[in-house]
Motif scaffolding. Structure first.
Motif, PDB file in Angstrom:
ATOM      1  N   PHE A   1     -75.617 -26.196  13.645  1.00 48.41           N
ATOM      2  CA  PHE A   1     -76.600 -26.620  14.647  1.00 48.41           C
ATOM      3  C   PHE A   1     -75.910 -27.202  15.876  1.00 48.41           C
ATOM      4  CE2 PHE A   1     -79.889 -26.750  11.199  1.00 48.41           C
ATOM      5  CZ  PHE A   1     -80.795 -25.904  11.829  1.00 48.41           C
ATOM      6  N   ASP A   2     -74.848 -27.976  15.674  1.00 53.49           N
ATOM      7  CA  ASP A   2     -74.125 -28.564  16.810  1.00 53.49           C
ATOM      8  C   ASP A   2     -73.520 -27.481  17.695  1.00 53.49           C
ATOM      9  OD1 ASP A   2     -74.751 -31.094  16.017  1.00 53.49           O
ATOM     10  OD2 ASP A   2     -72.805 -31.542  15.099  1.00 53.49           O
ATOM     11  N   ALA A   3     -72.983 -26.425  17.059  1.00 52.86           N
ATOM     12  CA  ALA A   3     -72.407 -25.323  17.835  1.00 52.86           C
ATOM     13  C   ALA A   3     -73.478 -24.627  18.667  1.00 52.86           C
ATOM     14  CB  ALA A   3     -71.732 -24.323  16.895  1.00 52.86           C
ATOM     15  N   GLU A   4     -74.655 -24.443  18.061  1.00 50.69           N
ATOM     16  CA  GLU A   4     -75.750 -23.799  18.788  1.00 50.69           C
ATOM     17  C   GLU A   4     -76.268 -24.703  19.899  1.00 50.69           C
ATOM     18  OE1 GLU A   4     -78.369 -20.628  19.610  1.00 50.69           O
ATOM     19  OE2 GLU A   4     -76.545 -20.780  18.418  1.00 50.69           O
ATOM     20  N   MET A   5     -76.329 -26.003  19.621  1.00 52.54           N
ATOM     21  CA  MET A   5     -76.813 -26.951  20.630  1.00 52.54           C
ATOM     22  C   MET A   5     -75.892 -26.983  21.844  1.00 52.54           C
ATOM     23  SD  MET A   5     -78.140 -30.110  18.286  1.00 52.54           S
ATOM     24  CE  MET A   5     -77.991 -31.260  19.644  1.00 52.54           C
ATOM     25  N   ALA A   6     -74.581 -26.891  21.605  1.00 54.69           N
ATOM     26  CA  ALA A   6     -73.636 -26.868  22.717  1.00 54.69           C
ATOM     27  C   ALA A   6     -73.889 -25.650  23.609  1.00 54.69           C
ATOM     28  CB  ALA A   6     -72.206 -26.849  22.182  1.00 54.69           C
ATOM     29  N   PHE A   7     -74.224 -24.523  22.964  1.00 53.33           N
ATOM     30  CA  PHE A   7     -74.522 -23.304  23.718  1.00 53.33           C
ATOM     31  C   PHE A   7     -75.818 -23.483  24.512  1.00 53.33           C
ATOM     32  CE2 PHE A   7     -76.759 -19.239  24.026  1.00 53.33           C
ATOM     33  CZ  PHE A   7     -75.805 -18.460  24.663  1.00 53.33           C
ATOM     34  N   ILE A   8     -76.837 -24.050  23.862  1.00 49.74           N
ATOM     35  CA  ILE A   8     -78.134 -24.249  24.525  1.00 49.74           C
ATOM     36  C   ILE A   8     -77.991 -25.203  25.712  1.00 49.74           C
ATOM     37  CG2 ILE A   8     -80.431 -25.261  24.223  1.00 49.74           C
ATOM     38  CD1 ILE A   8     -80.332 -24.235  21.322  1.00 49.74           C
ATOM     39  N   GLU A   9     -77.257 -26.297  25.492  1.00 47.07           N
ATOM     40  CA  GLU A   9     -77.098 -27.298  26.551  1.00 47.07           C
ATOM     41  C   GLU A   9     -76.418 -26.694  27.776  1.00 47.07           C
ATOM     42  OE1 GLU A   9     -75.181 -31.759  27.132  1.00 47.07           O
ATOM     43  OE2 GLU A   9     -75.375 -30.886  25.128  1.00 47.07           O
ATOM     44  N   GLN A  10     -75.544 -25.730  27.546  1.00 50.82           N
ATOM     45  CA  GLN A  10     -74.812 -25.112  28.643  1.00 50.82           C
ATOM     46  C   GLN A  10     -75.620 -24.037  29.350  1.00 50.82           C
ATOM     47  OE1 GLN A  10     -71.046 -23.557  27.415  1.00 50.82           O
ATOM     48  NE2 GLN A  10     -70.531 -22.727  29.420  1.00 50.82           N
ATOM     49  N   ASN A  11     -76.494 -23.341  28.601  1.00 49.19           N
ATOM     50  CA  ASN A  11     -77.117 -22.130  29.142  1.00 49.19           C
ATOM     51  C   ASN A  11     -78.628 -22.182  29.326  1.00 49.19           C
ATOM     52  OD1 ASN A  11     -74.780 -20.015  29.144  1.00 49.19           O
ATOM     53  ND2 ASN A  11     -74.622 -21.050  27.166  1.00 49.19           N
ATOM     54  N   ASN A  12     -79.318 -23.165  28.736  1.00 52.33           N
ATOM     55  CA  ASN A  12     -80.775 -23.208  28.832  1.00 52.33           C
ATOM     56  C   ASN A  12     -81.219 -24.285  29.820  1.00 52.33           C
ATOM     57  OD1 ASN A  12     -83.599 -24.031  28.073  1.00 52.33           O
ATOM     58  ND2 ASN A  12     -83.333 -22.304  26.679  1.00 52.33           N
ATOM     59  N   GLN A  13     -81.782 -23.851  30.940  1.00 51.56           N
ATOM     60  CA  GLN A  13     -82.142 -24.780  32.008  1.00 51.56           C
ATOM     61  C   GLN A  13     -83.227 -25.758  31.581  1.00 51.56           C
ATOM     62  OE1 GLN A  13     -81.195 -26.533  34.850  1.00 51.56           O
ATOM     63  NE2 GLN A  13     -80.726 -24.519  35.706  1.00 51.56           N
ATOM     64  N   ASP A  14     -84.222 -25.273  30.821  1.00 47.85           N
ATOM     65  CA  ASP A  14     -85.303 -26.153  30.374  1.00 47.85           C
ATOM     66  C   ASP A  14     -84.761 -27.279  29.491  1.00 47.85           C
ATOM     67  OD1 ASP A  14     -87.180 -24.700  31.709  1.00 47.85           O
ATOM     68  OD2 ASP A  14     -87.759 -23.486  29.981  1.00 47.85           O
ATOM     69  N   TYR A  15     -83.888 -26.884  28.562  1.00 46.72           N
ATOM     70  CA  TYR A  15     -83.314 -27.893  27.663  1.00 46.72           C
ATOM     71  C   TYR A  15     -82.450 -28.878  28.433  1.00 46.72           C
ATOM     72  CZ  TYR A  15     -80.530 -30.024  23.973  1.00 46.72           C
ATOM     73  OH  TYR A  15     -79.923 -30.929  23.150  1.00 46.72           O
TER      74      TYR A  15
END
Length: 650
Positions: free
Chosen positions: A457-471
């Motif tokens: 989950f942490d690996a996915e969250m790092a990706f989301i934080e970098q690439n998802n503007q809403d998040y």
């Protein structure tokens, strides 16, 4: 297709794409600067539209300017917090990390699976189940032999019931639910999302009359008897008049006589609001006509709910209903069925996410993420790593040899990173807790599973934080909010509490703001009988309880007695009799004797009487001064062309 039509469509598509592109470009532009720090329009728009209604073209400029001032103040404080290094504080980092996991949940959840849970919950909300249960408690990490023993005990109880033993008597005899002494195991009616998920499943999936179980929940093992199922009653809005009861029999007899008399008054056509204001002992609702919030099954005590839902038409009133709080007369204001799915979807998503069923959702998400991230596990390394953890884990005293060669072995890998035995052991050392009664192998497996899932989950969250503007924007909102709270506590709230000299000085300079209103201290006697008021006026030397005994023993509502402090405007009749004395008022068939015992003059209040209000005002004063200092420290410069372009988008 005609050539002119094709050209028109192509031009439309080009213009639409250009407009979308230009709006995206605009959002990325700097709206203003505080010192050297730029702030983009897109983030401002996110906050603006979240905290206010979308303005019309005519009002856009005024509303945006007003909110921009608040937003700049907000950013000034957060920027100051960062400049002080508060974003590097360990407590701040730990708190934000906790929020990150919660905030990322909607972006991690498998849409299809989440939709399935939502649909299931909504379909179940269309019905209510009445059930009883027997609970034998089991610790979540209990040894297998203890779990098996309890499981077998539940099976024996079930067998006795199957052979004809009464479920309620068995509940009283065996159940470890503390409420069994009062309810014999009966839980009443409930709907979806009101019980833990495995229990809810058993209730909805079994037919009326079935005794289901053993059912495992985090509380232990249950037997569940499905007593009834019915269509959901929706929600109801009512008002009530309440007379409280106690354990004293004499007092309860008086309460019953009083509620019966109020009921007769209402049947004779007396005004509900008037009766409620005169007699209801629920002070929180009496002045508002006894009105309560909307509620559904399971929100209030069953006798009250049943009486409320039994009323058919707005304006209908119930006979007196007794609950453990007292006697009630209930008036129906409105009813509504279960709302359509689309109208409650957002709220339902939040409830499902918080519910125990979300664990199933997380398992589904984890399986999906493993595939997406190329998860590869070395089972031999995993087995050896688990074997390296001994029984000291159960007393939270386990440690490992930091020089061991096995620490560098890769436990599992993802496309972007690898996780070694050392990573796992560090996690175990920090996460271990005392679990003396737990099964060691099961406890080790739980810790490994948690390490594995949190890493993925942490690996996915790092990706989301970098690439998802809403998040990124939601995370910025939480990050800024925590920093703002911490800084305001240091700079304003705590300072106002500690700075007694400054607080006193502020109070002395503004003492004229803190003046009590002139009030009347009155004794109020009310009756429907002029003769009763006349007799009571001749016995004013008696206490309230003595007057109550004299006049209300035979007729419960003969005389209502209250001691009050009244401000101007609260009782129009007294506004015209603003001096000590005795005054008789006749209104709507009632006689009220007002005994004005004292005119309490307006006066400057001492600090200790208004300290809470003064502290709040002083905090506002400190904040105003501090913001002026911050604006000097971080000069504000608005990008006017970007501002004008944004206003035009409305």
């Amino acid at each position: 297709m005609r050539l002119s039509t094709l050209i028109t469509l192509l031009l439309f598509a080009f213009n639409f794409q250009s407009h979308a592109q230009s709006k995206n470009d605009l959002q990325e532009k700097t709206l203003f600067r505080l010192g050297d720090q730029p702030y983009d329009l897109g983030t401002f728009e996110y906050y603006f539209l979240k905290n206010s209604e979308r303005p019309s073209a005519d009002s856009a400029k005024i509303k945006i300017e007003a909110y921009l001032d608040l937003y700049v103040n907000f950013r000034l404080k957060v920027q100051e917090a960062v400049s002080r290094g508060m974003d590097k504080d360990k407590d701040f980092i730990d708190e934000l990390e906790g929020y990150k996991k919660q905030l990322a949940e909607p972006y991690l959840t498998t849409t299809q699976f989440n939709q399935k849970l939502l649909s299931e919950a909504y379909e179940r909300m269309k019905f209510e189940v009445s059930a009883a249960h027997i609970l034998l408690k089991v610790e979540e990490n209990a040894l297998p032999e203890d779990t098996l023993r309890i499981y077998n005990e539940v099976l024996k109880i079930k067998e006795e019931i199957t052979k004809g033993a009464d479920f309620t008597e068995q509940a009283k005899k065996y159940s470890q639910d503390p409420s069994v002494k009062m309810n014999g195991g009966y839980l009443g009616y409930f709907s979806a999302l009101q019980m833990v998920y495995p229990f809810e499943n058993a209730a909805y999936q079994n037919a009326v009359g079935t005794v289901a179980g053993p059912i495992k929940t985090r509380f232990g093992y249950h037997l569940l008897k499905v007593i009834d199922k019915r269509p959901a009653r929706g929600q109801v809005k009512v008002a009530h008049i309440m007379i409280k009861t106690t354990t004293d029999t004499v007092t309860n007899d008086k309460a019953k006589k009083k509620i019966d008399s109020i009921y007769e008054n209402l049947r004779e056509g007396k005004d509900w609001a008037e009766q409620c204001k005169l007699y209801s002992e629920d002070q929180s609702s009496a002045k508002a006509g006894g009105e309560l919030r909307w509620f559904g099954t399971g929100a209030l005590v069953p006798p009250f709910e049943d009486a409320a839902f039994a009323l058919k038409n707005p304006g209908d009133i119930s006979v007196p209903v007794q609950t453990r709080f007292g006697w009630h007369i209930i008036k129906l204001i409105d009813k509504k069925p279960l709302e359509p799915f689309d109208e409650i979807k957002v709220d339902l998503e939040k409830r499902v996410t918080r519910d125990s069923r979300s664990q199933d959702s997380q398992s589904e998400v984890l399986a999906t993420l493993k595939k997406e991230q190329g998860f590869k596990l070395d089972k031999k390394v995993q087995s050896n790593a688990l074997q390296g953890i001994d029984s000291t884990l159960k007393v939270a005293n386990w440690n490992y040899d930091t020089t061991s060669s096995v620490l560098s072995n890769v436990l599992f890998s993802l496309e972007t990173s690898v996780y070694t035995v050392a990573d796992f052991y560090k996690y175990v050392k920090s996460a271990q807790r005392v679990r003396k009664t737990a099964d060691l192998e099961e406890y080790k497996k739980q810790l490994y599973d948690r390490f594995e899932s949190e890493s993925i989950f942490d690996a996915e969250m790092a990706f989301i934080e970098q690439n998802n503007q809403d998040y990124k924007r939601i995370l910025d909102e939480y990050r800024s909010g925590i920093l703002l709270f911490n800084l305001m506590e240091d700079e304003v709230w705590e300072k106002a509490l500690i700075d007694t000299v400054g607080l006193q000085a502020y109070f002395d300079q503004n003492a004229g703001k803190y003046i009590s209103e002139e009030m009347l201290k009155v004794r109020k006697l009310t009756s429907a009988s002029q003769e009763v008021i006349k007799q009571a006026s001749q016995q004013l030397g008696l206490s309230n309880s003595q007057l109550d005994s004299v006049f209300n023993d035979q007729e419960a509502l003969a005389l209502q007695i209250d001691d009050l402090e009244i401000k101007k405007g609260e009782e129009p009749f007294l506004d015209g009799h603003w001096e000590t004395g005795t005054y008789l008022q006749e209104s709507d068939g009632y006689y009220t004797l007002w005994i004005v015992e004292q005119v309490i003059p307006a006066a400057k209040l001492p600090l200790d009487k208004v300290k809470g209000l003064v502290i709040s005002d002083y905090q506002n004063e400190l904040e105003t001064r501090w913001l002026a200092e911050l604006r000097a420290k971080y000069p504000y410069k608005l990008n006017k062309p970007v501002f004008k372009s944004f206003v035009k988008t409305f």
